[in-house]
Design an enzyme around this catalytic site. Structure first.
Site, mmCIF file in Angstrom:
data_model
loop_
_atom_site.group_PDB
_atom_site.id
_atom_site.type_symbol
_atom_site.label_atom_id
_atom_site.label_comp_id
_atom_site.label_asym_id
_atom_site.label_seq_id
_atom_site.Cartn_x
_atom_site.Cartn_y
_atom_site.Cartn_z
ATOM 1 N N TYR A 115 50.110 21.983 3.260
ATOM 2 C CA TYR A 115 50.220 21.595 1.849
ATOM 3 C C TYR A 115 51.609 21.023 1.537
ATOM 4 O O TYR A 115 52.071 21.098 0.415
ATOM 5 C CB TYR A 115 49.965 22.804 0.942
ATOM 6 C CG TYR A 115 48.524 23.256 0.844
ATOM 7 C CD1 TYR A 115 47.756 23.482 1.978
ATOM 8 C CD2 TYR A 115 47.934 23.491 -0.393
ATOM 9 C CE1 TYR A 115 46.442 23.920 1.886
ATOM 10 C CE2 TYR A 115 46.619 23.929 -0.497
ATOM 11 C CZ TYR A 115 45.888 24.142 0.653
ATOM 12 O OH TYR A 115 44.589 24.589 0.545
ATOM 13 N N LYS A 160 47.266 29.890 14.805
ATOM 14 C CA LYS A 160 46.550 29.099 15.814
ATOM 15 C C LYS A 160 47.577 28.579 16.820
ATOM 16 O O LYS A 160 47.696 27.364 17.073
ATOM 17 C CB LYS A 160 45.810 27.960 15.080
ATOM 18 C CG LYS A 160 44.814 27.199 15.918
ATOM 19 C CD LYS A 160 43.480 27.902 16.107
ATOM 20 C CE LYS A 160 42.604 27.106 17.043
ATOM 21 N NZ LYS A 160 41.386 27.797 17.450
ATOM 22 N N ASP A 191 40.753 31.830 13.999
ATOM 23 C CA ASP A 191 39.285 31.692 14.055
ATOM 24 C C ASP A 191 38.638 33.030 14.426
ATOM 25 O O ASP A 191 37.712 33.494 13.752
ATOM 26 C CB ASP A 191 38.863 30.560 15.018
ATOM 27 C CG ASP A 191 39.622 30.543 16.340
ATOM 28 O OD1 ASP A 191 40.532 31.373 16.527
ATOM 29 O OD2 ASP A 191 39.290 29.708 17.208
ATOM 30 N N ASP A 215 44.179 30.243 2.620
ATOM 31 C CA ASP A 215 43.210 29.738 1.643
ATOM 32 C C ASP A 215 41.789 30.021 2.138
ATOM 33 O O ASP A 215 40.962 30.603 1.421
ATOM 34 C CB ASP A 215 43.435 28.232 1.463
ATOM 35 C CG ASP A 215 42.430 27.609 0.523
ATOM 36 O OD1 ASP A 215 42.104 28.241 -0.493
ATOM 37 O OD2 ASP A 215 41.958 26.489 0.804
ATOM 38 N N ASP A 219 38.654 33.114 0.944
ATOM 39 C CA ASP A 219 37.260 32.879 0.538
ATOM 40 C C ASP A 219 36.299 33.580 1.506
ATOM 41 O O ASP A 219 35.314 34.192 1.093
ATOM 42 C CB ASP A 219 36.931 31.373 0.495
ATOM 43 C CG ASP A 219 37.339 30.707 -0.819
ATOM 44 O OD1 ASP A 219 38.324 31.169 -1.433
ATOM 45 O OD2 ASP A 219 36.681 29.729 -1.236
HETATM 46 C C1 IPM Z 1 42.998 28.229 -4.064
HETATM 47 C C2 IPM Z 1 42.480 26.822 -4.152
HETATM 48 C C3 IPM Z 1 43.613 25.808 -4.118
HETATM 49 C C4 IPM Z 1 44.306 25.947 -2.782
HETATM 50 C C5 IPM Z 1 43.206 24.350 -4.340
HETATM 51 C C6 IPM Z 1 42.375 24.183 -5.575
HETATM 52 C C7 IPM Z 1 44.371 23.459 -4.405
HETATM 53 O O1 IPM Z 1 41.532 26.565 -3.180
HETATM 54 O O2 IPM Z 1 43.842 28.621 -4.877
HETATM 55 O O3 IPM Z 1 42.518 28.972 -3.206
HETATM 56 O O4 IPM Z 1 43.901 25.333 -1.802
HETATM 57 O O5 IPM Z 1 45.284 26.682 -2.723
HETATM 58 MN MN MN Z 2 40.910 28.357 -2.121
#
Ligand code: IPM
Ligand code: MN
Ligand code: NAD
Length: 322
Positions: A115, A160, A191, A215, A219
């Site tokens: 990023y 990684k 992974d 990130d 999730d």
């Molecule tokens: C998060 C989101 C953000 C990220 C995006 C929307 C830029 O996915 O906060 O997890 O990648 O950090």
């Molecule tokens: Mn995210």
């Protein structure tokens, strides 16, 4: 006077943040709450998703409660949440995932890595530079170690390094810091770690990793607790702090009163702990547990309650105990 900036953002941010704000207002009527409007909706209306003045306003707050913003995948549109994280130097992104028999804390580096924003699209080639600095790695490693010390004292480094030289660098600095601090550590390829966290979540405590891996891992880990509607986060720097759900603006369910406000409420609880109100934070967490156990749940986790109805139940429980 404690001042809280409220950024609803876009999509379900307009639904879940008012619920969290109401809970904060009940616990702390003496705080000042002020709105800051940024995001894609603002861009559609004014051509500007976030002005320098908005960043300055956020910097005047003691803490920011943030919903989510829509980031359309267009060449020239820069994600507002990334801009804010960088502008406020919110280098540590803490994402707790707690359930029966496990209590994980993902500590995601939040300002560099993939990023970095150093990228270009040419006619035949596109590049994004993955920048991992010593300063950036030392400070996230130290933040993760501090966190581990307040918990079970175990650190896992996700990387990684079998492929990426920048991750050899990241892993080795994290190991150096862990050795210096005397915390128990191990490291795993990201992974394999993504699967193992789902199969053996109880084996982990604090996981430190680079920006994009953190990130994705957050999730993935949300699967353990019923999905994105439940996982909060704190973005912490040396001077500023911003609290937001891990989820996004969820355009597929926006405006339907069906978003789960728990991630936003838990983010508000993290905000209170950051401000030193551990008791208020615990009360809010307890209210969430009480309401969920009473069977009032939104659709994503098998219930039929709307966002507002869930919020009303939280306010009733908080009001009773207050
Ligand atoms: C998060 C989101 C953000 C990220 C995006 C929307 C830029 O996915 O906060 O997890 O990648 O950090
Ligand atoms: Mn995210
Ligand atoms: P998302 O997190 O918005 O949604 C993914 C899935 O989870 C969707 O099916 C959604 O309905 C569901 N979901 C998310 N939150 C929920 C909740 N509280 N209750 C019930 N269900 C929920 O991710 P996406 O669809 O990939 O992204 C949508 C937009 O959000 C994109 O523009 C993305 O860039 C943005 N985004 C912003 C942030 C942020 O501002 N912090 C974070 C992630 C994504």
């Amino acid at each position: 006077m404690t001042r809280i900036a409220i950024v609803e953002g876009d999509g379900i941010g307009h639904e879940v943040i008012p619920v969290a704000q109401q809970a904060l207002e009940l616990l702390h009527p003496e705080y000042e709450y002020f709105p800051v409007e940024v995001g894609y909706g603002r861009w559609e209306q004014t051509g500007c998703p976030c002005a320098d003045g908005d960043i300055s306003e956020l910097k005047t707050a003691d803490a920011v409660l943030f919903g989510a913003v829509t980031t359309p995948p267009m060449k020239d549109y820069q994600s507002i949440v990334l801009r804010i994280r960088k502008a406020l130097d919110l280098f540590a992104n803490l994402r707790p995932v707690r359930g029966d028999g496990f209590d994980l804390m993902i500590v995601r580096e939040n300002t560099e890595g993939l990023y970095s924003g150093i990228e270009e699209i040419g006619p035949d080639r596109a590049t994004t530079l993955r920048v991992v600095t010593r300063k950036g790695t030392e400070r996230i490693a130290r933040a993760a170690i501090r966190c581990a010390r307040q918990r079970q004292g175990k650190l896992t480094i996700g990387h990684k390094a079998n492929v990426l030289k920048s991750d050899v660098f990241f892993r080795d600095i994290c190991i150096e810091e862990a050795k210096k601090a005397g915390v128990t550590y191990n490291d795993k390829f990201i992974d394999a770690l993504s699967l193992d966290i789902l199969q053996h979540p109880g084996a982990y405590d604090v996981i430190v990793t680079t920006n994009i891996f953190g990130d994705i891992l957050s999730d993935v880990s949300s699967y353990l607790v019923g999905g994105l509607g439940l996982v909060p986060s704190a973005n912490i720097g040396d001077r500023y702090a911003l609290f937001e759900p891990v989820h996004g603006s969820a355009p597929d369910i926006a405006g339907k009163n069906s978003a789960n406000p728990v991630a936003a409420l838990r983010s508000a609880a993290m905000l209170l702990a950051y401000l030193g109100d551990n008791e208020g934070s615990a009360r809010l967490e307890a209210a969430i547990t009480t309401v969920l156990s009473s069977g009032i749940r939104t659709r994503d986790i098998g219930g039929s309650a709307g966002t507002r109805e869930f919020g009303d139940a939280i306010i009733r429980v908080l009001g009773k105990k207050g």
